[in-house]
Design a protein around this motif. Structure first.
Motif, mmCIF file in Angstrom:
data_model
loop_
_atom_site.group_PDB
_atom_site.id
_atom_site.type_symbol
_atom_site.label_atom_id
_atom_site.label_comp_id
_atom_site.label_asym_id
_atom_site.label_seq_id
_atom_site.Cartn_x
_atom_site.Cartn_y
_atom_site.Cartn_z
ATOM 1 N N CYS A 141 0.830 -1.219 0.000
ATOM 2 C CA CYS A 141 0.000 0.000 0.000
ATOM 3 C C CYS A 141 0.858 1.260 0.000
ATOM 4 C CB CYS A 141 -0.912 0.006 1.226
ATOM 5 S SG CYS A 141 -2.157 -1.285 1.241
ATOM 6 N N GLY A 142 2.180 1.088 0.019
ATOM 7 C CA GLY A 142 3.076 2.234 -0.022
ATOM 8 C C GLY A 142 3.516 2.737 1.346
ATOM 9 N N TYR A 143 3.266 1.982 2.383
ATOM 10 C CA TYR A 143 3.658 2.385 3.733
ATOM 11 C C TYR A 143 4.752 1.469 4.256
ATOM 12 C CZ TYR A 143 -0.838 4.738 3.451
ATOM 13 O OH TYR A 143 -1.884 5.507 3.037
ATOM 14 N N ALA A 144 5.554 2.014 5.153
ATOM 15 C CA ALA A 144 6.483 1.167 5.899
ATOM 16 C C ALA A 144 5.673 0.509 7.005
ATOM 17 C CB ALA A 144 7.608 2.011 6.486
ATOM 18 N N CYS A 145 5.850 -0.779 7.168
ATOM 19 C CA CYS A 145 5.117 -1.474 8.223
ATOM 20 C C CYS A 145 5.810 -1.209 9.554
ATOM 21 C CB CYS A 145 5.060 -2.974 7.954
ATOM 22 S SG CYS A 145 3.977 -3.860 9.105
ATOM 23 N N PRO A 146 5.042 -0.769 10.556
ATOM 24 C CA PRO A 146 5.672 -0.607 11.869
ATOM 25 C C PRO A 146 6.143 -1.964 12.400
ATOM 26 C CG PRO A 146 3.287 -0.316 12.019
ATOM 27 C CD PRO A 146 3.622 -0.475 10.571
ATOM 28 N N GLN A 147 7.176 -1.949 13.200
ATOM 29 C CA GLN A 147 7.611 -3.175 13.863
ATOM 30 C C GLN A 147 6.515 -3.588 14.833
ATOM 31 O OE1 GLN A 147 10.419 -5.151 13.550
ATOM 32 N NE2 GLN A 147 10.808 -3.907 11.743
ATOM 33 N N LEU A 148 5.999 -4.793 14.692
ATOM 34 C CA LEU A 148 4.957 -5.316 15.550
ATOM 35 C C LEU A 148 5.653 -6.033 16.695
ATOM 36 C CD1 LEU A 148 2.775 -6.824 12.677
ATOM 37 C CD2 LEU A 148 2.644 -4.508 13.651
ATOM 38 N N CYS A 149 5.521 -5.499 17.925
ATOM 39 C CA CYS A 149 6.295 -6.044 19.026
ATOM 40 C C CYS A 149 5.611 -5.825 20.366
ATOM 41 C CB CYS A 149 7.691 -5.432 19.049
ATOM 42 S SG CYS A 149 7.721 -3.634 19.151
ATOM 43 N N SER A 150 6.083 -6.564 21.355
ATOM 44 C CA SER A 150 5.594 -6.425 22.725
ATOM 45 C C SER A 150 6.514 -5.474 23.491
ATOM 46 C CB SER A 150 5.588 -7.790 23.410
ATOM 47 O OG SER A 150 6.907 -8.211 23.671
ATOM 48 N N PRO A 151 6.071 -5.003 24.670
ATOM 49 C CA PRO A 151 6.971 -4.187 25.480
ATOM 50 C C PRO A 151 8.281 -4.894 25.821
ATOM 51 C CG PRO A 151 4.725 -3.938 26.258
ATOM 52 C CD PRO A 151 4.713 -5.045 25.241
ATOM 53 N N GLU A 152 8.232 -6.207 25.970
ATOM 54 C CA GLU A 152 9.436 -6.972 26.254
ATOM 55 C C GLU A 152 10.420 -6.885 25.097
ATOM 56 O OE1 GLU A 152 10.560 -11.272 28.142
ATOM 57 O OE2 GLU A 152 8.768 -11.139 26.893
ATOM 58 N N GLU A 153 9.932 -6.860 23.880
ATOM 59 C CA GLU A 153 10.788 -6.788 22.696
ATOM 60 C C GLU A 153 11.298 -5.376 22.432
ATOM 61 O OE1 GLU A 153 9.027 -10.062 19.709
ATOM 62 O OE2 GLU A 153 7.573 -8.577 20.410
ATOM 63 N N LEU A 154 10.646 -4.387 22.993
ATOM 64 C CA LEU A 154 11.034 -2.985 22.775
ATOM 65 C C LEU A 154 11.602 -2.408 24.063
ATOM 66 C CD1 LEU A 154 11.097 -0.820 20.574
ATOM 67 C CD2 LEU A 154 8.875 -0.039 21.378
ATOM 68 N N GLY A 155 12.567 -3.060 24.600
ATOM 69 C CA GLY A 155 13.201 -2.592 25.829
ATOM 70 C C GLY A 155 12.966 -3.551 26.969
ATOM 71 N N GLY A 156 11.715 -3.762 27.309
ATOM 72 C CA GLY A 156 11.394 -4.704 28.368
ATOM 73 C C GLY A 156 12.099 -4.412 29.671
ATOM 74 N N ILE A 157 12.275 -5.433 30.461
ATOM 75 C CA ILE A 157 12.947 -5.280 31.747
ATOM 76 C C ILE A 157 14.446 -5.193 31.507
ATOM 77 C CG2 ILE A 157 13.471 -6.402 33.947
ATOM 78 C CD1 ILE A 157 10.624 -7.501 33.924
ATOM 79 N N LEU A 158 15.041 -4.162 32.043
ATOM 80 C CA LEU A 158 16.468 -3.929 31.852
ATOM 81 C C LEU A 158 17.266 -4.695 32.895
ATOM 82 C CD1 LEU A 158 16.363 -0.068 31.337
ATOM 83 C CD2 LEU A 158 16.481 -1.830 29.582
ATOM 84 N N ASP A 159 18.428 -5.182 32.499
ATOM 85 C CA ASP A 159 19.323 -5.829 33.438
ATOM 86 C C ASP A 159 19.965 -4.753 34.313
ATOM 87 O OD1 ASP A 159 18.844 -8.361 32.394
ATOM 88 O OD2 ASP A 159 20.436 -8.139 30.896
ATOM 89 N N ASP A 160 20.132 -5.066 35.576
ATOM 90 C CA ASP A 160 20.768 -4.104 36.486
ATOM 91 C C ASP A 160 22.268 -4.149 36.361
ATOM 92 O OD1 ASP A 160 18.458 -3.002 37.738
ATOM 93 O OD2 ASP A 160 18.181 -4.925 38.760
#
Length: 160
Positions: A141-160
């Motif tokens: 359709c001429g659009y870039a598809c957004p990355q389909l992801c969960s909060p875990e995949e987009l940063g999620g819990i950070l290691d200390d």
């Protein structure tokens, strides 16, 4: 410029729900809260009128909490272009019939140029078996598809 994240309704629901005894749901709630507190400022957040409608359903007190949580987030419209993308996803079985709102979330995020669509919906949106088809159809359709992801995949819990 910060990347744009379209927040699908499930993320808001997990963020604001009472603690759940189910271990999977409880884990997703913790990841969502961590993302909200530690990652969201890296992004420009967006919702849509569809998200507002979905999170406004159900128990009135819970709905009020959900709506208050997103009150300061810009809300995207449902454009004709978004509807066309959603219709294409449904017509090609990338999103099953009966899940029109899920297809519309993808259409809105794509048509409005979101970089990510954040969701806990693994059935119809962030599904490993359908993501490639969704991406191909959105791009046709001429659009870039957004990355389909969960909060875990987009940063999620950070290691200390």
């Amino acid at each position: 410029m910060k990347p744009i994240v379209y927040l699908e309704s499930s993320v808001i629901s997990y963020l604001t729900a009472r603690a759940n005894r189910d271990v999977v749901i409880s884990g997703r709630q913790a990841i969502t809260l961590d993302w909200w507190e530690n990652q969201r400022n890296r992004f420009e957040l967006r919702i849509s009128i569809l998200v507002e409608e979905e999170i406004g359903r159900g128990d009135p007190k819970a709905a009020q909490i959900r709506l208050e949580t997103v009150a300061d987030i810009a809300s995207l419209t449902i454009s004709d272009e978004a509807t066309k993308v959603a219709d294409l996803l449904l017509a090609n079985d990338a999103v099953p019939v009966g899940s029109e709102e899920d297809a519309l979330h993808i259409g809105i995020a794509a048509a409005q140029g979101a970089d990510f669509l954040l969701t806990w919906n693994f059935k119809n949106i962030n599904n490993a078996e359908t993501k490639a088809v969704i991406t191909r159809l959105v791009e046709s359709c001429g659009y870039a598809c957004p990355q389909l992801c969960s909060p875990e995949e987009l940063g999620g819990i950070l290691d200390d």
